[in-house]
Design a protein around this motif. Structure first.
Motif, PDB file in Angstrom:
ATOM      1  N   ILE A 618       2.618  -0.315   6.918  1.00  0.00           N
ATOM      2  CA  ILE A 618       1.718   0.912   6.653  1.00  0.00           C
ATOM      3  C   ILE A 618       1.620   1.405   8.073  1.00  0.00           C
ATOM      4  O   ILE A 618       0.932   1.152   8.874  1.00  0.00           O
ATOM      5  CB  ILE A 618       0.798   0.507   5.818  1.00  0.00           C
ATOM      6  N   SER A 624      -3.238   4.769   4.354  1.00  0.00           N
ATOM      7  CA  SER A 624      -3.984   3.527   4.364  1.00  0.00           C
ATOM      8  C   SER A 624      -5.216   3.744   3.475  1.00  0.00           C
ATOM      9  O   SER A 624      -5.566   2.822   2.635  1.00  0.00           O
ATOM     10  CB  SER A 624      -3.817   2.775   5.443  1.00  0.00           C
ATOM     11  N   PHE A 627      -4.943   4.829  -0.386  1.00  0.00           N
ATOM     12  CA  PHE A 627      -4.434   3.914  -1.150  1.00  0.00           C
ATOM     13  C   PHE A 627      -5.266   2.527  -1.149  1.00  0.00           C
ATOM     14  O   PHE A 627      -5.333   1.743  -2.352  1.00  0.00           O
ATOM     15  CB  PHE A 627      -2.964   3.594  -1.142  1.00  0.00           C
ATOM     16  N   GLU A 628      -5.858   2.185  -0.122  1.00  0.00           N
ATOM     17  CA  GLU A 628      -6.877   1.117  -0.046  1.00  0.00           C
ATOM     18  C   GLU A 628      -8.104   1.354  -0.905  1.00  0.00           C
ATOM     19  O   GLU A 628      -8.795   0.557  -1.432  1.00  0.00           O
ATOM     20  CB  GLU A 628      -7.271   0.723   1.543  1.00  0.00           C
ATOM     21  N   CYS A 724      -0.734  -3.613  -6.774  1.00  0.00           N
ATOM     22  CA  CYS A 724      -1.514  -2.163  -5.938  1.00  0.00           C
ATOM     23  C   CYS A 724      -0.372  -1.191  -5.632  1.00  0.00           C
ATOM     24  O   CYS A 724       0.883  -1.684  -5.318  1.00  0.00           O
ATOM     25  CB  CYS A 724      -2.491  -2.603  -4.950  1.00  0.00           C
ATOM     26  N   ARG A 726       0.839   1.045  -2.434  1.00  0.00           N
ATOM     27  CA  ARG A 726       0.829   1.303  -0.780  1.00  0.00           C
ATOM     28  C   ARG A 726       1.991   2.167  -0.750  1.00  0.00           C
ATOM     29  O   ARG A 726       3.198   2.281  -1.145  1.00  0.00           O
ATOM     30  CB  ARG A 726       0.759   0.074  -0.255  1.00  0.00           C
ATOM     31  N   TYR A 727       1.826   3.012   0.477  1.00  0.00           N
ATOM     32  CA  TYR A 727       2.903   3.956   0.811  1.00  0.00           C
ATOM     33  C   TYR A 727       3.428   3.069   2.216  1.00  0.00           C
ATOM     34  O   TYR A 727       2.853   2.980   3.250  1.00  0.00           O
ATOM     35  CB  TYR A 727       2.376   5.363   1.588  1.00  0.00           C
ATOM     36  N   ALA A 755      -1.192  -5.477   1.157  1.00  0.00           N
ATOM     37  CA  ALA A 755      -1.804  -5.018   0.084  1.00  0.00           C
ATOM     38  C   ALA A 755      -3.471  -5.018   0.292  1.00  0.00           C
ATOM     39  O   ALA A 755      -4.266  -4.491  -0.423  1.00  0.00           O
ATOM     40  CB  ALA A 755      -1.398  -6.298  -1.093  1.00  0.00           C
TER      41      ALA A 755
END
Length: 816
Positions: A618, A624, A627-628, A724, A726-727, A755
């Motif tokens: 990431i 970050s 999406f977290e 989950c 994530r990019y 993750a």
């Protein structure tokens, strides 16, 4: 170039002829030695001169030596005299014939024939009576030839015999009668033509020809600069500047880009092979700057001599002289000793201990001068080695270091010069090359000066500057680093004498001037430092276009700017090649991961022989964080606008959501790992739907709720699998050597290394032959002004460590 075009070039531009400051260009004998050399000089004049500038010339090549030879043959009444004169005439005729068209050459050869007849008459009748007149032919022939070539190829030109205006008292003191010389000088000038003036020769008050001594053409040039009020004097010679020691003897000698007047004068007095004692005398009361440059490499910045600030005053040089005599006598104490020192231009003296140091050739004159005192005198063969620098006599640390460096050498005396710019050690033995090298190393090993130009003064740039004072004070490799430039897109503060790092931003706000890339490159191209580093903290593609020009000039780059490192394959390879060819260092640790050591890890693996097979992770602090943080409790658009208000996203969040920034970072890392690919080789999932991509920023933000359904669906699908979103960026090399690279939104198991991060963190995973089953992982803050500024400082330290061992090739074409 036609003559009309050349005249136009020589008199056009920002400088109208009447307003243009006068420059004096002096060309030495080696610069005029051959047809190719003279053609090179013509090009230099074409590119650097205006019509009211003044050109001063020495005799071509070895002509003066040849004239001395024929004179000695005449004194010896040798049978070889006429043959030597004939050979001399042929060599001059050959130059004329090769450089001029037939009609012009014929006229000049006729004049040469007349001179040869006169020369032959003098040498066969009364050679000693016409010694100086005979030597003057060398400069006369040189000036006539160059003037004729310029008139034919560049612009209207004429030759001036310096004896028609330059008057001195005698050929021992060579003191100029300024009033008479200035009046006659103005009478000899012609408007609309470029003057070529003989160096070396002059006349005394009785009208007799005199010479200014070997290398007297330099003195002629500065005399003429004084008479004309010239702004600059350039001594075009066969070396590209003044060095910290004689580069023929000391290979590690470094170029002194700027020398204060007093230091240069002392260097000339103590035996510097390029500067000479009298050269600077006429400029003492003038603001004229003196330059030393190479006619063989005219594009290379030489040495400038003038009035400078503290950085130039820190330079140190080492010089030496052999074949000297230490003269001791009780008569040389007190005022009489001071008088003797002045009379014989002593190398050094001590009127308390009663001694002077002179050249061996002066022994007879000193003996005669002291004879009237009827006291005992001793002459001891000695040499000297000296440390030369601005006010070194008053710097206790320099004195102490010099004495420590000499601890294994038999030193008779250590003397402070009257100028206070040199400390001179008198040695009982000759000064060897080995000793000169050792002393030079001990005195100048930490003397390399590195200039730093910071481009981009936003949050990170200001933080970089805020950290700089403490870094310079506590890290020894940065000891000679100087902040010399602050640049933004429209203004710049560029100061050759350095910018106070403690007041950098306030000085920029007060003193910065409008500046574009052309003006910036002009300054950078002529910088006076051993090395120059540009720290690029801009997001500007336009500024990154200058990298190739930086590298061509040997300038080093620390770049947080991603444009150059992620440019097209052709452009990127061109930059890497140009940097390598010119020994420029290009570091960019902060282009990816801010201050995280991902670049260092990749470099270390490659240097140790490992081979990287995957880089993933990431790479965006913004994505970050998003999406977290995104858990579906609030719409994605609400979270996005909140991040925008906190400054977590770009002003237009689509820059982050498009994935282009992550795509560029993956490309940079893949290239760093040794793979050749372009942006088009990396699949990029744009998280902005097409319907929102063409809108203005304001319109996009107003319709940002259109993002919510997509991200809610992606989250729901992932949650159903206990996963989950994530990019991710991923670059992989399979067993067959095939490459695949993409950046995309992925659903990851919650125990995946990617993750569970602190929001805003970056994470990098590297697989290699050595890290295959248990990958190397680097994780930490991927953005922020402190970590990014810290990463830039890490690069600065690294680059200075690399430069500490860099050796410069000394360019010597034929130092006399």
């Amino acid at each position: 170039m036609t003559q009309s075009n050349s005249v136009e070039q020589l008199s056009s531009g920002k400088n109208q002829l009447a307003k243009h400051a006068i420059h004096v260009h002096k060309f030495g004998g080696s610069s005029l030695a051959t047809t190719q050399c003279i053609e090179r000089v013509v090009d230099i004049i074409r590119q650097n001169c205006q019509l009211n500038d003044l050109v001063v010339v020495s005799a071509n090549g070895n002509t003066t030596d040849d004239l001395f030879t024929v004179y000695n043959l005449a004194i010896e009444k040798s049978d070889g005299l006429l043959l030597a004169i004939e050979t001399l005439e042929k060599s001059q005729s050959a130059l004329i014939g090769e450089l001029l068209n037939p009609s012009s050459a014929a006229r000049l050869i006729d004049v040469l024939a007349e001179d040869i007849r006169q020369l032959t008459a003098w040498l066969t009748e009364q050679p000693s009576q016409y010694h100086a007149d005979m030597l003057a032919f060398g400069e006369l022939w040189s000036a006539r030839l160059l003037s004729a070539v310029l008139s034919e190829k560049v612009c209207p030109s004429y030759a001036i015999d310096a004896r028609d205006f330059l008057v001195i008292n005698n050929d021992k003191d060579c003191a100029v009668d300024n009033q008479q010389s200035s009046q006659k000088f103005q009478q000899n000038l012609q408007k609309g033509k470029l003057a070529v003036i003989t160096g070396y020769i002059t006349k005394n008050a009785q009208g007799e020809t005199c010479t200014l001594g070997r290398n007297g053409s330099d003195y002629s040039a500065t005399i003429i600069a004084s008479l004309s009020g010239a702004l600059n004097v350039t001594l075009w010679t066969d070396v590209d500047g003044i060095y910290s020691a004689d580069p023929r003897i000391v290979p590690l000698a470094r170029k002194l880009h700027r020398l204060p007047n007093g230091v240069a004068k002392e260097l000339g007095r103590l035996g510097n092979p390029v500067l000479h004692a009298k050269t600077l005398q006429p400029l003492t009361n003038h603001s004229t700057h003196l330059h030393v440059a190479s006619s063989f490499d005219p594009e290379i910045s030489g040495t400038e001599i003038g009035k400078f600030g503290q950085i130039a005053k820190q330079e140190l040089s080492v010089t030496s002289l052999n074949d000297l005599l230490l003269v001791k006598s009780t008569s040389l104490a007190g005022s009489f000793g001071e008088q003797a020192s002045n009379e014989f231009s002593a190398i050094c003296s001590d009127i308390q201990q009663g001694f002077i140091v002179i050249h061996q050739a002066q022994q007879k004159l000193v003996s005669q001068w002291l004879a009237s005192h009827d006291t005992q005198v001793s002459f001891t063969p000695v040499s000297i080695i000296a440390i030369v620098g601005h006010s070194v006599v008053n710097q206790g640390n320099i004195q102490a270091r010099f004495k420590r460096a000499l601890k294994h050498t038999h030193v008779l005396h250590v003397v402070n010069s009257l100028s206070e710019h040199s400390i001179i050690a008198v040695l009982q033995q000759s000064c060897t090359g080995e000793l000169l090298n050792n002393i030079h190393y001990d005195m100048t090993k930490d003397a390399r000066h590195i200039g730093v130009v910071v481009s981009g003064l936003g949050n990170i740039g200001q933080r970089f500057l805020a950290l700089l004072p403490a870094q310079l004070n506590r890290i020894s490799v940065l000891e000679n680093v100087h902040l010399v430039g602050l640049v933004t897109s429209k203004k710049a503060l560029l100061n050759t004498d350095g910018i106070d790092v403690n007041q950098a931003m306030s000085l920029y706000e007060r003193d910065a001037k409008p500046c574009d890339n052309t003006l910036l490159m002009s300054w950078l191209t002529n910088h006076p430092y051993d090395e120059l580093i540009v720290v690029d903290i801009t997001p500007s593609e336009h500024f990154s276009d200058l990298y190739n020009e930086f590298f061509k000039e040997g300038i080093h780059v620390i770049g947080a700017n991603k444009w150059a490192a992620s440019a097209s394959t052709h452009r990127y390879n061109e930059l890497v090649l140009t940097a390598a060819e010119n020994k420029s260092v290009w570091l960019g640790s902060t282009t990816v991961g801010a201050g995280l050591p991902i670049n260092f890890a990749i470099n270390d693996l490659l240097k140790s022989g490992d081979k990287i097979t995957e880089i993933s992770g990431i790479f965006s602090g913004t994505l970050s964080w998003l999406f977290e943080t995104y858990d579906g409790s609030v719409p994605f658009s609400t979270l996005l606008l909140n991040a925008l208000s906190q400054g977590i996203t770009e002003p237009d969040p689509r820059e982050d959501l498009s994935g282009r920034d992550v795509q560029r970072k993956l490309l940079i890392l893949a290239r760093m790992a040794g793979f050749e690919l372009s942006l088009d080789d990396i699949e990029c999932e744009n998280l902005v739907p097409e319907s929102l991509q063409a809108l203005s920023t304001t319109e996009f933000l107003a319709k940002s709720a259109d993002l919510d359904n997509y991200f809610a669906e992606q989250l729901a699908v992932a949650s159903a699998k206990q996963a989950c979103i994530r990019y991710i960026a991923k670059f992989v090399v399979n067993e067959k050597g095939q490459l695949s690279a993409k950046v995309y939104l992925a659903a990851l198991a919650k125990n995946d290394p990617f993750a569970s991060l602190t929001p805003g963190d970056n994470i990098f995973l590297i697989k290699s032959h050595w890290y295959q089953d248990n990958p190397l992982i680097i994780r930490g803050p991927g953005a922020g002004r402190d970590v990014t500024a810290g990463g830039l400082h890490a690069d600065l330290v690294t680059i200075c460590q690399q430069l500490a061992g860099k050796k410069h090739q000394v360019k010597i074409k034929g130092l006399n």
